[in-house]
Motif scaffolding. Structure first.
Motif, PDB file in Angstrom:
ATOM      1  N   CYS A 249      43.525 -34.333  -7.907  1.00 45.31           N
ATOM      2  CA  CYS A 249      42.258 -34.646  -7.258  1.00 45.31           C
ATOM      3  C   CYS A 249      42.366 -34.300  -5.786  1.00 45.31           C
ATOM      4  O   CYS A 249      43.447 -34.331  -5.210  1.00 45.31           O
ATOM      5  CB  CYS A 249      41.854 -36.093  -7.472  1.00 45.31           C
ATOM      6  SG  CYS A 249      42.896 -37.291  -6.665  1.00 45.31           S
ATOM      7  N   GLN A 250      41.244 -33.940  -5.233  1.00 41.92           N
ATOM      8  CA  GLN A 250      41.171 -33.618  -3.806  1.00 41.92           C
ATOM      9  C   GLN A 250      40.097 -34.500  -3.192  1.00 41.92           C
ATOM     10  O   GLN A 250      38.912 -34.275  -3.421  1.00 41.92           O
ATOM     11  CB  GLN A 250      40.847 -32.150  -3.611  1.00 41.92           C
ATOM     12  CG  GLN A 250      41.926 -31.238  -4.130  1.00 41.92           C
ATOM     13  CD  GLN A 250      41.607 -29.774  -3.885  1.00 41.92           C
ATOM     14  OE1 GLN A 250      40.625 -29.440  -3.249  1.00 41.92           O
ATOM     15  NE2 GLN A 250      42.455 -28.910  -4.399  1.00 41.92           N
ATOM     16  N   ALA A 251      40.553 -35.484  -2.473  1.00 44.12           N
ATOM     17  CA  ALA A 251      39.613 -36.407  -1.834  1.00 44.12           C
ATOM     18  C   ALA A 251      40.300 -37.027  -0.635  1.00 44.12           C
ATOM     19  O   ALA A 251      41.536 -37.022  -0.545  1.00 44.12           O
ATOM     20  CB  ALA A 251      39.194 -37.492  -2.813  1.00 44.12           C
ATOM     21  N   ASP A 252      39.516 -37.556   0.264  1.00 44.94           N
ATOM     22  CA  ASP A 252      40.079 -38.322   1.366  1.00 44.94           C
ATOM     23  C   ASP A 252      40.822 -39.516   0.793  1.00 44.94           C
ATOM     24  O   ASP A 252      40.405 -40.083  -0.230  1.00 44.94           O
ATOM     25  CB  ASP A 252      38.974 -38.804   2.305  1.00 44.94           C
ATOM     26  CG  ASP A 252      38.289 -37.663   3.042  1.00 44.94           C
ATOM     27  OD1 ASP A 252      38.939 -36.607   3.236  1.00 44.94           O
ATOM     28  OD2 ASP A 252      37.121 -37.839   3.415  1.00 44.94           O
ATOM     29  N   GLY A 253      41.906 -39.894   1.435  1.00 43.93           N
ATOM     30  CA  GLY A 253      42.734 -40.989   0.945  1.00 43.93           C
ATOM     31  C   GLY A 253      42.026 -42.314   0.826  1.00 43.93           C
ATOM     32  O   GLY A 253      42.399 -43.148   0.011  1.00 43.93           O
ATOM     33  N   ASP A 254      40.980 -42.514   1.614  1.00 41.19           N
ATOM     34  CA  ASP A 254      40.276 -43.797   1.548  1.00 41.19           C
ATOM     35  C   ASP A 254      39.148 -43.808   0.519  1.00 41.19           C
ATOM     36  O   ASP A 254      38.445 -44.796   0.362  1.00 41.19           O
ATOM     37  CB  ASP A 254      39.743 -44.204   2.917  1.00 41.19           C
ATOM     38  CG  ASP A 254      38.738 -43.207   3.497  1.00 41.19           C
ATOM     39  OD1 ASP A 254      38.601 -42.094   2.956  1.00 41.19           O
ATOM     40  OD2 ASP A 254      38.102 -43.556   4.510  1.00 41.19           O
ATOM     41  N   THR A 255      38.991 -42.706  -0.226  1.00 38.39           N
ATOM     42  CA  THR A 255      37.979 -42.651  -1.284  1.00 38.39           C
ATOM     43  C   THR A 255      38.351 -43.637  -2.388  1.00 38.39           C
ATOM     44  O   THR A 255      39.476 -43.640  -2.875  1.00 38.39           O
ATOM     45  CB  THR A 255      37.882 -41.236  -1.888  1.00 38.39           C
ATOM     46  OG1 THR A 255      37.597 -40.314  -0.846  1.00 38.39           O
ATOM     47  CG2 THR A 255      36.826 -41.160  -2.970  1.00 38.39           C
ATOM     48  N   PRO A 256      37.428 -44.496  -2.794  1.00 39.01           N
ATOM     49  CA  PRO A 256      37.735 -45.429  -3.880  1.00 39.01           C
ATOM     50  C   PRO A 256      38.017 -44.705  -5.202  1.00 39.01           C
ATOM     51  O   PRO A 256      37.384 -43.695  -5.521  1.00 39.01           O
ATOM     52  CB  PRO A 256      36.464 -46.279  -4.001  1.00 39.01           C
ATOM     53  CG  PRO A 256      35.808 -46.166  -2.670  1.00 39.01           C
ATOM     54  CD  PRO A 256      36.113 -44.763  -2.208  1.00 39.01           C
ATOM     55  N   LEU A 257      38.964 -45.227  -5.938  1.00 46.28           N
ATOM     56  CA  LEU A 257      39.332 -44.671  -7.234  1.00 46.28           C
ATOM     57  C   LEU A 257      38.113 -44.480  -8.133  1.00 46.28           C
ATOM     58  O   LEU A 257      38.013 -43.482  -8.850  1.00 46.28           O
ATOM     59  CB  LEU A 257      40.361 -45.577  -7.916  1.00 46.28           C
ATOM     60  CG  LEU A 257      40.719 -45.235  -9.367  1.00 46.28           C
ATOM     61  CD1 LEU A 257      41.326 -43.836  -9.457  1.00 46.28           C
ATOM     62  CD2 LEU A 257      41.652 -46.291  -9.937  1.00 46.28           C
ATOM     63  N   LEU A 258      37.185 -45.409  -8.112  1.00 43.57           N
ATOM     64  CA  LEU A 258      35.992 -45.315  -8.951  1.00 43.57           C
ATOM     65  C   LEU A 258      35.304 -43.965  -8.807  1.00 43.57           C
ATOM     66  O   LEU A 258      34.906 -43.352  -9.798  1.00 43.57           O
ATOM     67  CB  LEU A 258      35.013 -46.441  -8.609  1.00 43.57           C
ATOM     68  CG  LEU A 258      33.654 -46.383  -9.309  1.00 43.57           C
ATOM     69  CD1 LEU A 258      33.813 -46.539 -10.816  1.00 43.57           C
ATOM     70  CD2 LEU A 258      32.730 -47.438  -8.750  1.00 43.57           C
ATOM     71  N   TRP A 259      35.169 -43.498  -7.581  1.00 44.14           N
ATOM     72  CA  TRP A 259      34.447 -42.244  -7.358  1.00 44.14           C
ATOM     73  C   TRP A 259      35.253 -41.044  -7.812  1.00 44.14           C
ATOM     74  O   TRP A 259      34.680 -40.052  -8.277  1.00 44.14           O
ATOM     75  CB  TRP A 259      34.007 -42.127  -5.899  1.00 44.14           C
ATOM     76  CG  TRP A 259      33.095 -43.261  -5.577  1.00 44.14           C
ATOM     77  CD1 TRP A 259      33.281 -44.231  -4.651  1.00 44.14           C
ATOM     78  CD2 TRP A 259      31.883 -43.592  -6.271  1.00 44.14           C
ATOM     79  NE1 TRP A 259      32.251 -45.142  -4.712  1.00 44.14           N
ATOM     80  CE2 TRP A 259      31.371 -44.771  -5.703  1.00 44.14           C
ATOM     81  CE3 TRP A 259      31.169 -43.011  -7.317  1.00 44.14           C
ATOM     82  CZ2 TRP A 259      30.194 -45.380  -6.116  1.00 44.14           C
ATOM     83  CZ3 TRP A 259      29.992 -43.614  -7.738  1.00 44.14           C
ATOM     84  CH2 TRP A 259      29.525 -44.776  -7.147  1.00 44.14           C
TER      85      TRP A 259
END
Length: 159
Positions: free
Chosen positions: A12-22
């Protein structure tokens, strides 16, 4: 980063503070886990992290690298899990929105406690249900526990 979701390693590629749900819903397409309150209170977003129930809407993905996550899709792909069968038998869902989170919380409870009491169920299942099916949830958990306990005893697991 990589996450082990339902037994498969997923990138996955997301900012580290992105909630797992998203990550689960938007990046991985696992939409069985629901958004409810966004504050970790309602439990609609409950998944398992290394076997423990977790509210995914408040868990930043940066803390999960390499850990094992199970969603409702990983509990059973065909509704054959003993809890899902008990849910159907006891007609637990009404609107159904909270049910995936409730099932995941119940599965974690039964993994930790083979024959939970009503008090233990009430303490472990803190998920909110607007339809008020709590008595049916409790009955379904007792039914599933009764079906699982003989299996555990045959395998030599203490109950």
């Amino acid at each position: 980063m990589s996450l082990k979701v339902n037994g498969q390693v997923r990138k996955c590629q997301a900012d580290g503070d992105t909630p797992l749900l998203w990550i689960l819903r938007e990046e991985l397409g696992l939409t069985g886990t629901k958004f409810g309150c966004g504050a970790g209170q309602c439990g609609a977003c409950t998944v398992h992290l290394d076997g423990q129930a977790l509210r995914s809407c408040v868990m930043p993905v940066e803390s999960l690298n390499g850990r094992s996550i199970t969603t409702i899709e990983g509990l059973s792909p065909d509704r054959s899990h003993v809890l899902q069968q008990a849910w159907i038998e006891h007609q637990v869902p009404q609107c159904g929105y909270c049910q995936s989170g409730m099932l995941m919380a119940a599965a974690a409870l039964l993994k930790a406690t083979s024959r939970p009491t009503d008090k233990q169920i009430d303490a472990a299942i803190t998920n909110l249900c607007r339809c008020g099916t709590y008595p049916r949830v409790r009955a379904a958990i007792h039914t599933a526990a009764a079906r699982l306990t003989p299996l555990a005893t045959k395998k030599g697991v203490k109950t």
